[in-house]
Design a protein around this motif. Sequence first.
Motif, mmCIF file in Angstrom:
data_model
loop_
_atom_site.group_PDB
_atom_site.id
_atom_site.type_symbol
_atom_site.label_atom_id
_atom_site.label_comp_id
_atom_site.label_asym_id
_atom_site.label_seq_id
_atom_site.Cartn_x
_atom_site.Cartn_y
_atom_site.Cartn_z
ATOM 1 N N GLU A 1 19.465 0.721 -28.160
ATOM 2 C CA GLU A 1 19.711 1.424 -29.424
ATOM 3 C C GLU A 1 21.214 1.489 -29.727
ATOM 4 N N LYS A 2 22.017 1.728 -28.703
ATOM 5 C CA LYS A 2 23.471 1.750 -28.890
ATOM 6 C C LYS A 2 23.979 0.380 -29.352
ATOM 7 N N GLU B 1 17.632 3.324 -24.606
ATOM 8 C CA GLU B 1 18.795 3.980 -25.201
ATOM 9 C C GLU B 1 19.987 3.023 -25.292
ATOM 10 N N ALA B 2 20.186 2.180 -24.275
ATOM 11 C CA ALA B 2 21.277 1.200 -24.317
ATOM 12 C C ALA B 2 21.051 0.177 -25.425
ATOM 13 N N ILE C 1 28.909 -1.900 -23.843
ATOM 14 C CA ILE C 1 27.687 -1.097 -23.720
ATOM 15 C C ILE C 1 26.804 -1.638 -22.607
ATOM 16 N N HIS D 1 22.276 -1.850 -30.990
ATOM 17 C CA HIS D 1 21.807 -2.068 -32.363
ATOM 18 C C HIS D 1 22.774 -1.438 -33.363
ATOM 19 N N ALA D 2 23.282 -0.253 -33.048
ATOM 20 C CA ALA D 2 24.182 0.450 -33.961
ATOM 21 C C ALA D 2 25.494 -0.303 -34.162
ATOM 22 N N VAL D 3 25.915 -1.071 -33.160
ATOM 23 C CA VAL D 3 27.178 -1.818 -33.250
ATOM 24 C C VAL D 3 27.133 -2.826 -34.399
ATOM 25 N N LYS E 1 32.367 -4.703 -28.053
ATOM 26 C CA LYS E 1 31.645 -3.435 -27.987
ATOM 27 C C LYS E 1 30.253 -3.635 -27.385
ATOM 28 N N ASN E 2 29.587 -4.706 -27.785
ATOM 29 C CA ASN E 2 28.266 -5.006 -27.249
ATOM 30 C C ASN E 2 28.333 -5.248 -25.747
#
Length: 690
Positions: free
Chosen positions: A582-583, A579-580, A608, A585-587, A604-605
């Motif tokens: 995936e977060k 899940e981390a 997270i 990746h969205a950035v 941001k990376n």
Amino acid sequence: MDTIEQLLKQAETQHKIIELNMMFSKNMEFFREALPNIYEQFKDYQPTDIKIVIQEDGSLDLANINIDNKLVYGCDPVRFAEETVAGFLANPLAQRLNPDETDVLNMDIESHTPNINKIIRDLKAQNTDHSRVPLDSRTEFVFMLGVGLGYQITELLKHTDIQHLVIAETNLDIFFASLHTLDWQGLNDKFSARYKTLNLILGQTPDMFIHMVSHHAKQIGVFNLAKPYVFTHLSSQELTSATIKFLQNVPIIAGALGYFDDEKVGLTHSINNFKAKIPFMKNHGFLSKKFVTKPVFLIANGPSLDHAKDFIAENRDKAILVSCGSSLSSLFKLGIKPDFHVELERTHPIKEWIDVTTTQEFRDGITLLAVNTVHPDLPKLFNTTGMALKYNDLGGTFIEKYISDDEFSVTLGACNPTVSNAGLSFCAALGFTNIYIFGIDLGFPEGGKHHSAHSFHYDIKDEDIDSFQLAMPEDDIDFKLPANFGGNVISNPLFLRSKLSLESILKDCKEINCYNTCNGVLIERATPTKVTEIDTSTWKPFNKKEFTQKLYKEYFSNKHLLKLPNDSEIVKLFQPAIEALEKAHAVFDKDITSFEEGISMLIKNETITQNFVDAKETTTLGRLIKGSSDSFSLMLALCLNANNKKNGVPAFNSAKESYKKYLRAAQHAIKNNLLENDYSAFNIEQKLKK
């Protein structure tokens, strides 16, 4: 009677003194709240070497009390600050990273290395201009050595917006002077914005400077070290040494980040070694004060082994022999069997190397000492194996939870980055206090050999030599370190890390008497000793088999290993890591159009990843993704700093696609093969010369 001019001068001086005292009072009030330890240290401080003085023209200076009040600046310090800052802005000193690709053993299953290699190749293809360019209006990281009266700090901040400033001062007298001239609260306010930091390091040694800067860099995000600037204000031996150490250590900090595949393999191997019920270390000689005075020969595979082979052979019955890594094959060629053999690396080629370059008959009777991450097939080559938990390691942290509280489990500190470090760490854990080191060169004379002449490294075909990642004399040709017997040797950042790690063990375990017989680097607290100078007249042969068996039983046990969860339950525990990822990746879903947007993505990376590491429920899992997150963010920051910031934007956008590929590959690896042993191989037997 004083003249009017003299009275005015006295009044000006008195006014200046009042100003200085007012600034000191203001700073003390600030530090009383912000950093009480500094307040306590300096509220009643009296300088002993350097004091602040007022010149006849009203300017300030620093004077050496013990050298006839010799002036430090010798000119107006405000003008000095303006001139030195102007020079720095036009021609700043920055450390530039130039990473090399890492060999990929298995392209199909590795997540990190193929994708970061693509970024490294693209960086090199840019043919980046490495000449010094003027400082920009925004600067990510500045390491300032020497605070002086502080005028250079405010002057520098007029011209560039520094995001992270570290100020180091070795001389407490000078810092005390700055408390009268620099508005520390005002300076602190300039760094109060989110994602900006001001860090002050006082009265430490150059080595401690580097340790503290490294810790700080990991707190703010290692990507900020992509292009760190160094501003030296007032020169001194200590500050010059700190500058050199900083420039040398930036590549070391960057090269010690770890990465996903390495942590995943280590976790898998740790779990499977635990399942095999291999005995783990349950005691530490230096904690229990159970010391062993018998001499120990700690043997690595450096070229100095050649000078010591006869001595080792002649005295093998009077000392405990501990081989490290590839030295086992050299000792096999020499017909010298060690009592213990130490391994650190986690990959399958280590097992392959030992299997091909030694025989089972030779290995019989040798006790393997290894950390939890080694390949589970490696212990099968030896009759007896003892393991210890590796410090700061995901696999070790995970399986430690399944060792009963009734049994103390030893975590080996300072066992990285080379197997020689693991060797010394094991020797300390077993309580040995008289250690002679052979073949731990960690550096080579120019044109010298990289390993013992008896090493199987020289039996490998030339075209295959690169696949073994051997440290060669020609690598890092300008990286020189003091030699054990005087002069210098050519070394590299990896070996410097190894040297510092060895020194940390010897510093912590003060009872150890260590003797360095090697022609390589100087190791502090290891006495330089020629082989011919070792006095063996009081050494007596003893029953080494009985001695080592007794020692093994005393220190290793598997009686208190608890039952692990089943494989599906373990994989489920790592769902938060997916899940981390995936977060993260969205950035990076959209392209950037400016340098600032790129930095924002990296922040941001980092947030997270750090939140994942810091959260109580996922702290144990953090190492799985932290290293690669740091490595890729550093590479992305390097792209942003390519040539100029305009060129960095397209480079960043291209590089982030490689990071996204890694993130997807890592997610797949956790879901589908988290607990599969790594069988990537070098096919060593085919590479050996016939």
